[in-house]
Design an enzyme around this catalytic site. Structure first.
Site, PDB file in Angstrom:
ATOM      1  N   SER A 114       0.845  -1.197   0.000  1.00 45.85           N
ATOM      2  CA  SER A 114       0.000   0.000   0.000  1.00 45.85           C
ATOM      3  C   SER A 114       0.885   1.252   0.000  1.00 45.85           C
ATOM      4  O   SER A 114       1.639   1.452  -0.954  1.00 45.85           O
ATOM      5  CB  SER A 114      -0.952  -0.062   1.195  1.00 45.85           C
ATOM      6  OG  SER A 114      -1.970   0.901   1.074  1.00 45.85           O
TER       7      SER A 114
ATOM      8  N   ASP B  58     -10.190  -5.446  -3.293  1.00 42.96           N
ATOM      9  CA  ASP B  58      -9.562  -4.436  -2.436  1.00 42.96           C
ATOM     10  C   ASP B  58     -10.442  -3.188  -2.405  1.00 42.96           C
ATOM     11  O   ASP B  58     -10.714  -2.582  -3.442  1.00 42.96           O
ATOM     12  CB  ASP B  58      -8.181  -4.118  -3.029  1.00 42.96           C
ATOM     13  CG  ASP B  58      -7.331  -3.227  -2.160  1.00 42.96           C
ATOM     14  OD1 ASP B  58      -7.880  -2.286  -1.554  1.00 42.96           O
ATOM     15  OD2 ASP B  58      -6.110  -3.472  -2.101  1.00 42.96           O
TER      16      ASP B  58
ATOM     17  N   HIS C 125      -7.362  -5.947   0.820  1.00 38.10           N
ATOM     18  CA  HIS C 125      -6.180  -5.118   1.088  1.00 38.10           C
ATOM     19  C   HIS C 125      -5.391  -5.603   2.315  1.00 38.10           C
ATOM     20  O   HIS C 125      -4.392  -4.995   2.688  1.00 38.10           O
ATOM     21  CB  HIS C 125      -6.649  -3.674   1.317  1.00 38.10           C
ATOM     22  CG  HIS C 125      -5.574  -2.629   1.133  1.00 38.10           C
ATOM     23  ND1 HIS C 125      -4.952  -2.395  -0.073  1.00 38.10           N
ATOM     24  CD2 HIS C 125      -4.994  -1.748   2.002  1.00 38.10           C
ATOM     25  CE1 HIS C 125      -4.057  -1.417   0.053  1.00 38.10           C
ATOM     26  NE2 HIS C 125      -4.053  -1.018   1.308  1.00 38.10           N
TER      27      HIS C 125
END
Lengths: 282, 282
Positions: free
Chosen positions: A150, A226, A259
């Site tokens: 991320s 996600d 995620h």
């Protein structure tokens, strides 16, 4: 430089440790984690994978949740996990915390704007200070690769693209691939770098990949369930950049994965094998 | 019985989920985690490994830290992780908490003493209520094994030894192997069962293994750098019991490993392979 050991646990034949030290570039105490595989020694130094974590994370998340030490042990790779921002008394935003700016959200850049510019120099810390500290204190070779998740995927890609001579390979899970066009990136870059968008572009993986002339092998994995995919991550920008510049990017998309670290744990083996190949460990 | 899904994350091709429900035996809301490997269905039900956690843990620890889902996926085994005690408003000890009694410390027995006896019936919950709930709501076969860590290792061993027809195999990491002679066990058994030590002996793995007439295959792993080894865990009592009764116990001792999940992560693969063999999955 003084290193203080916080913890040490045997794991997969090697050792998982946490340290703290005074970081010159950040002007504060910082923690990092290091996994050293069995057999790493001055006479048999091992290459290092740097892992950059995402928003709200610390040096603990990858260590506790990824399961990456298993393959690091098998492949003979050390893994270093720094924290995600400066921390400590008196550092900007200690009191007025939002999850995507300040503490836990350093974005791996050097802030130029007050109040951030005094401490928020995560780029210098990751690229320059920490590798020197690691080389001086642990049995590692001069071969390095970099990965992250991320915000840390953004960090890994941008740092490798800006320093192709320093890293043998780069990978990312669910990176913020085009931060100048994402709300997370725009908020952070506005605060840390001000309004000059030419500065922003120097820390955008898609912009950098499009202009790259020296190619670090790159692997990205992205889950298609996600929640941040469309608004914040925008892997299509990275794909476009790679195509337009004939960049050897491998980008895998996975149905149903989100995620979380459950996604990272599911695919960390393939990332470690990718880096091992480019670090000469397989 | 109503099950409420709390979370669901794809992992290693399968799914890691958390649920809550009203537990009749404990008279409170309880959470549990379940990992279901890819392909588990009514037409292809999978066997279940029950994982019992240690003191202070919840349904989260194994899920986040063990990495066990990787081999559960490869071997086609579901893993169910219950919480370690009843919880909630009005349950004994909610206010006056110590880490080794009450919340997070149910010891997998049925309390007979007040104030514990109203809610602290973890034995009934694990042996009777939860398997019925799992069988009614998930694509599982009737084959079960059981494992656990520390207090949960005690729970797994005692429950399997008392119910040899119900479990195909049992394993434990760093179990409290002789609780009637350990401070943790003595404190819990005094509070939950009172002063009658014949009751205590019914929940002591070493006593039960010595008297066992029907042998569930058993695997135990113990770290030799475990801070609790001598005072609390006492694996030598279990070894003596096995030898005196010709019990097929495999007990591995490991130099340098401690009591943490780093130890569990390092050896969970061998435990899952052991159970898979006895569950007919390999």
């Amino acid at each position: 430089m003084m290193l203080e050991k916080i913890s040490s646990n045997k794991m997969f034949g090697g050792v998982q440790e946490h340290f703290q030290h005074h970081a010159e570039s950040l002007k504060c105490q910082m923690r990092f984690a290091i996994y050293l595989p069995e057999g790493a020694s001055k006479h048999a130094p091992v290459p290092v994978l740097y892992w950059l974590s995402g928003l709200t994370c610390t040096d603990e998340n990858f260590v506790q949740k990824s399961g990456g030490q298993r393959m690091a042990s098998a492949l003979g790779i050390a893994i270093v996990c720094p924290d995600t921002s400066p921390r400590g008394v008196g550092i900007a935003d200690d009191e007025n915390q939002s999850y995507d700016l300040g503490l836990g959200a350093g974005f791996y850049i050097n802030a130029t704007e007050k109040p951030w510019s005094t401490h928020y120099k995560m780029y210098d810390y990751i690229v320059n200070e920490l590798p020197v500290l690691i080389a001086a204190n642990f049995p590692v070779s001069n071969k390095k690769s970099i990965s992250g998740h991320s915000m840390g995927g953004h960090g890994a890609l941008t740092i490798a693209l800006k320093n192709p001579d320093k890293y043998c390979s780069v990978s990312a899970f669910s990176p913020i691939a085009n931060p100048i066009n994402s709300p997370w990136g725009q908020k952070a870059f506005s605060a840390y770098l001000g309004s000059d968008k030419t500065l922003w572009q120097q820390h955008d993986a898609s912009v950098l990949m499009k202009a790259s002339t020296q190619h670090v092998p790159a692997l990205v994995d992205q889950g298609l369930a996600d929640d941040f995919l469309q608004e914040q991550l925008q892997p299509e920008s990275l794909i476009s950049a790679a195509l337009s510049n004939n960049y050897p990017l491998i980008l895998n998309q996975h149905q149903g994965y989100d995620h979380s670290y459950f996604f990272i744990a599911s695919f960390i083996e393939s990332h470690l094998c990718f880096h091992a190949k480019h670090l000469g460990q397989s």
